[in-house]
Design an enzyme around this catalytic site. Structure first.
Site, PDB file in Angstrom:
ATOM      1  N   ASP A   1       0.926  -1.223  -0.152  1.00  0.00           N
ATOM      2  CA  ASP A   1      -0.048  -0.038  -0.044  1.00  0.00           C
ATOM      3  C   ASP A   1       0.831   1.144  -0.014  1.00  0.00           C
ATOM      4  O   ASP A   1       1.542   1.488   0.974  1.00  0.00           O
ATOM      5  CB  ASP A   1      -0.778  -0.215   0.954  1.00  0.00           C
ATOM      6  CG  ASP A   1      -1.934   1.178   1.288  1.00  0.00           C
ATOM      7  OD1 ASP A   1      -2.293   1.407   2.597  1.00  0.00           O
ATOM      8  OD2 ASP A   1      -1.772   1.882   0.408  1.00  0.00           O
TER       9      ASP A   1
ATOM     10  N   ASP B   1      -1.610   5.545  -5.370  1.00  0.00           N
ATOM     11  CA  ASP B   1      -1.900   4.960  -4.244  1.00  0.00           C
ATOM     12  C   ASP B   1      -2.433   3.445  -4.601  1.00  0.00           C
ATOM     13  O   ASP B   1      -3.555   3.235  -5.122  1.00  0.00           O
ATOM     14  CB  ASP B   1      -3.289   5.512  -3.284  1.00  0.00           C
ATOM     15  CG  ASP B   1      -3.537   4.757  -2.115  1.00  0.00           C
ATOM     16  OD1 ASP B   1      -4.232   5.360  -1.836  1.00  0.00           O
ATOM     17  OD2 ASP B   1      -2.720   3.797  -1.912  1.00  0.00           O
TER      18      ASP B   1
HETATM   19  C1  LIG Z   1      -4.482   7.176   1.165  1.00  0.00           C
HETATM   20  C2  LIG Z   1      -5.783   6.157   1.191  1.00  0.00           C
HETATM   21  S1  LIG Z   1      -6.060   4.999   2.203  1.00  0.00           S
HETATM   22  C3  LIG Z   1      -4.734   4.008   2.021  1.00  0.00           C
HETATM   23  N1  LIG Z   1      -4.375   3.670   0.586  1.00  0.00           N
HETATM   24  N2  LIG Z   1      -4.200   3.206   3.029  1.00  0.00           N
HETATM   25  C4  LIG Z   1      -7.080   7.110   1.182  1.00  0.00           C
HETATM   26  C5  LIG Z   1      -6.959   8.176   2.244  1.00  0.00           C
HETATM   27  C6  LIG Z   1      -8.320   8.832   2.189  1.00  0.00           C
HETATM   28  C7  LIG Z   1      -9.520   8.289   1.660  1.00  0.00           C
HETATM   29 CL1  LIG Z   1     -10.978   9.176   1.876  1.00  0.00          CL
HETATM   30  C8  LIG Z   1      -9.600   7.134   0.678  1.00  0.00           C
HETATM   31  C9  LIG Z   1      -8.239   6.787   0.646  1.00  0.00           C
END
Ligand SMILES: C[C@@H](SC(=N)N)c1ccc(Cl)cc1
Length: 382
Positions: free
Chosen positions: A102, A272
């Protein structure tokens, strides 16, 4: 599988084959280059010197240095159903776990035998084989509302042949229900920046931060794929996995993410691997689905849906001096009911930043690069 650099091995092997004086009965064989000399040249040299040390062989410093540095590796990234996430095999204390790599978080955590048996049924659970960091705890919440918490151990972790000998392993004492129900997934291995690691009282380093100085190049590269296994490469770029050129953009690390700017997409964006979909501003989303006849925003589903049989347009974005095209097929994420499907492009409004998740990344070869004075992202068409 780890590969070692060829230069030292080729030099060393040339030195070793320097001609001995010919004697009666000697014979010679023409050597034929076998091309690139990979895998464990320096390490093989070091082992040979070690073997004959008792006979006085002294290992040259360059062999010793080459054998201990300059590693690379590659690991498979296997999709769960509908490419919801991509899991990699990770050895922790000699046991293999299947973890979600991740790039949107920075904790390496696993299911553990400290959890109630009902909470970890169907998962590989860590038996605390490492050394406990007394008094250390962790507690993480993800953007989708899931979360986990527990305590901390130090153990040997191996990913694709690359080893962190003393990696902080966060053992769960409790996880949220969505983790319990996903029995393919034994935890996460975070690959964002260590500044957002949740361990207290002292933050811990990510796996990549622990190994990057031992890699041939301080980088890792994601080649996620549509409905089939891809790879994460460590320490090297595999030019067979992309077409055209890799185009690099600067990264803003202030929020701990691989954060960058994409042209024509307002606001900041993050790369991501831990997020399934592609989240961009409403204006971009509305413009995309305006070209999908059966599409509409379905508040009961929380996003745009459309007829599963409709052919979707590609989505192209300019990032730096390059552009990436996501095939329309990739943007049909999954059926939600009957013949209605949920879109892979959805709104980032309310999140605070755009998320270039797996729907986008599976169309690319993306390089998470710390080889320069400041981090950068490289994107190439996969
Ligand atoms: C950074 C990712 S969470 C991850 N990839 N561990 C993320 C943050 C906030 C929202 Cl609202 C949705 C997804």
């Amino acid at each position: 599988m780890a590969h070692y650099l060829s230069a030292a091995a080729l030099v060393a092997s040339a030195a070793l084959t320097a001609a001995a004086p010919a004697a009666k009965g000697d014979f010679s064989i023409d050597q034929v280059s076998k091309g690139s000399f990979y895998k464990s040249g320096p390490l093989a040299m070091a082992k040979t010197y070690s073997k004959y040390a008792k006979h006085g062989a002294v290992m040259p410093e360059n062999v010793s240095i080459a054998a201990t540095a300059a590693s690379t590796g590659s690991v498979s990234a296997s999709p769960e159903s509908y490419d919801e996430s991509y899991l990699i095999p990770v050895s922790i204390g000699g046991t293999t776990f299947h973890l979600d790599l991740d790039t949107g978080s920075s904790d390496l955590w696993v299911f553990s035998t400290q959890q109630p048996a009902s909470q970890r049924s169907g998962h590989t659970a860590y038996k605390q084989t490492g050394t406990k960091k007394s008094g250390y705890t962790w507690n993480i919440s993800y953007g989708d509302g899931s979360g986990a918490k527990g305590d901390v151990y130090v153990d040997k972790v191996v990913v694709g042949g690359v080893t962190a000998t003393s990696q902080a392993v966060e053992a769960a004492t409790s996880v949220s229900s969505s983790f319990t129900s996903d029995t393919d997934n034994d935890g996460l291995i975070g690959a964002a920046f260590s500044s957002i690691n949740t361990v207290s009282p002292q933050q811990q380093l990510t796996f990549f931060d622990n190994v990057k100085n031992s890699l041939s190049q301080k980088l890792f590269a994601a080649r996620l794929r549509y409905h089939t296994a891809g790879t994460y490469d460590y320490g090297y770029i595999d030019s067979s996995k992309y077409s055209g050129s890799i185009h690099y953009v600067p990264v803003n690390t202030a929020n701990g993410f691989w954060e960058f700017t994409a042209s024509g997409v307002s606001g900041s964006s993050i790369a991501d691997t831990g997020t399934t979909l592609l989240y961009i501003p409403d204006s971009n989303v509305d413009a995309y689905y305006a070209n999908v006849d059966s599409a509409s925003y379905d508040s009961s589903q929380g996003g745009y849906t459309f007829d599963c049989d409709e052919s979707l347009p590609d989505w192209t974005v300019t990032i730096g001096s390059g552009s990436i095209t996501v095939p329309g097929e990739y943007i049909n994420f999954a059926p939600v009911s009957g013949n209605t499907c949920f879109g892979g492009i959805q709104s980032s409004d309310g999140i605070g930043f755009n998320i270039f998740g797996d729907i986008f990344l599976k169309a690319t070869y993306t390089v998470f690069d710390q080889t320069q004075s400041s981090p950068r992202l490289g994107f190439a068409q996969g």
